[in-house]
Design a protein around this motif. Structure first.
Motif, short mmCIF file in Angstrom:
data_model
loop_
_atom_site.label_atom_id
_atom_site.label_comp_id
_atom_site.label_asym_id
_atom_site.label_seq_id
_atom_site.Cartn_x
_atom_site.Cartn_y
_atom_site.Cartn_z
N LEU A 161 11.52 16.61 -11.01
CA LEU A 161 11.63 16.01 -12.34
C LEU A 161 12.69 14.92 -12.36
CD1 LEU A 161 11.24 19.18 -14.57
CD2 LEU A 161 9.49 17.51 -13.91
N THR A 162 13.77 15.12 -11.62
CA THR A 162 14.81 14.09 -11.51
C THR A 162 14.26 12.87 -10.79
OG1 THR A 162 16.55 15.77 -11.47
CG2 THR A 162 17.12 13.57 -10.63
N TYR A 163 13.52 13.09 -9.73
CA TYR A 163 12.92 12.00 -8.96
C TYR A 163 11.97 11.17 -9.83
CZ TYR A 163 9.69 9.84 -5.59
OH TYR A 163 8.89 8.96 -4.90
N LEU A 164 11.16 11.84 -10.65
CA LEU A 164 10.20 11.15 -11.49
C LEU A 164 10.86 10.47 -12.69
CD1 LEU A 164 7.41 13.86 -11.45
CD2 LEU A 164 7.28 11.63 -10.35
N GLY A 165 11.92 11.07 -13.21
CA GLY A 165 12.62 10.51 -14.36
C GLY A 165 11.98 10.93 -15.68
N PRO A 166 12.77 11.03 -16.74
CA PRO A 166 12.26 11.55 -18.01
C PRO A 166 11.47 10.55 -18.83
CG PRO A 166 14.58 10.99 -18.21
CD PRO A 166 14.23 10.79 -16.77
N THR A 167 11.61 9.26 -18.56
CA THR A 167 10.96 8.24 -19.37
C THR A 167 10.24 7.24 -18.47
OG1 THR A 167 12.94 6.83 -19.39
CG2 THR A 167 12.70 8.42 -21.18
N GLY A 168 9.46 6.36 -19.12
CA GLY A 168 8.78 5.31 -18.38
C GLY A 168 7.28 5.49 -18.38
N ASP A 169 6.61 4.57 -17.72
CA ASP A 169 5.15 4.59 -17.60
C ASP A 169 4.72 5.92 -16.97
OD1 ASP A 169 2.45 4.16 -16.73
OD2 ASP A 169 2.80 2.00 -16.83
N PRO A 170 3.75 6.61 -17.59
CA PRO A 170 3.32 7.90 -17.04
C PRO A 170 2.39 7.79 -15.84
CG PRO A 170 2.05 7.40 -18.99
CD PRO A 170 3.08 6.30 -18.87
N ALA A 171 2.08 6.57 -15.39
CA ALA A 171 1.08 6.40 -14.33
C ALA A 171 1.47 7.13 -13.05
CB ALA A 171 0.88 4.91 -14.04
#
Length: 225
Positions: A40-50
């Motif tokens: 989850l940290t790698y993906l990040g909490p915000t931004g484009d969901p693609a």
């Protein structure tokens, strides 16, 4: 990755489960409490969901596949560095992928993704003709041929490389040639399999045919002899 036109901006580099798996560097546990928190940290909490959606697609294909836990573990194992450090889940790999899938799905929804993007995931089959999946299936024999490169594993690792080759071949034939191809790229690096210039060029051509950007294969340029 069956919608290259939709996700073009997100497949310039590695993506999905292969990108996430290779992000578990030797010291990942110093900064997060468990593998899910790291993801989850790698993906990040915000931004484009693609990007999370691409990961969801990979995970759904893997958890619903006939691959065994051992085979899933072989695939996951080639994504970590040669020095180790990547989390292992001996005997419960499918449970791990299910947990990861649930966490990433919640994140994707929070970032604005629509569940319809993965609820009806298209099967990777040769029918109907003209689809992205049909093109993936057309490329299957060539990907299977390239798995023979794993026979060049560095000294002392021929056994693990053979078992990994078999798992990748099963992924290519039973899950998706495109996903299996990405695992193959990582396995070539994991086992130190040198490449000739024509072989490297063919990997680039296959990658391009799958709709990848230029850096998916280029990240493994160090294997060129």
């Amino acid at each position: 990755m069956h919608e290259p036109a939709v996700h073009r901006d997100w497949v310039e580099d590695d993506f999905g489960v292969t990108a996430l798996g290779s992000s578990y560097h030797n010291d990942w546990s110093r900064y997060t409490n468990d593998p899910i928190e790291h993801a989850l940290t790698y993906l990040g909490p915000t931004g484009d969901p693609a990007f999370p959606v691409l990961l969801i697609e990979d995970l759904q294909r893997l958890v619903s596949s006939p691959l065994s836990d051992e085979e899933l573990g072989r695939l996951w194992g080639v994504l970590g560095g040669a020095l180790g450090g990547s989390p292992t889940f001996a005997g419960v790999e499918r449970v791990w992928f299910h947990r990861l899938l649930a966490a990433v799905t919640r994140l994707a929804v929070a970032r604005g993704a629509r569940e319809a993007q993965w609820v009806e995931l298209p099967a990777c089959t040769p029918e109907p003709p003209g689809t992205v999946a049909a093109e993936h299936q057309r490329l299957m024999p060539e990907v299977l041929a390239m798995t023979g490169l794993l026979d060049r594993a560095r000294a002392g690792e021929s056994g693990p490389a053979l078992a990994t080759r078999q798992a990748i071949e099963r992924c290519v034939t039973l899950v998706c040639p495109e996903l299996g191809f990405r695992f193959l790229l990582h396995a070539l690096g994991r086992f130190g399999c040198g490449l000739t210039a024509p072989e490297y060029t063919r990997l680039e051509e296959l990658s391009s045919a799958f709709g990848h950007g230029p850096f998916v294969v280029d990240a493994h340029r160090c294997l060129l002899g």
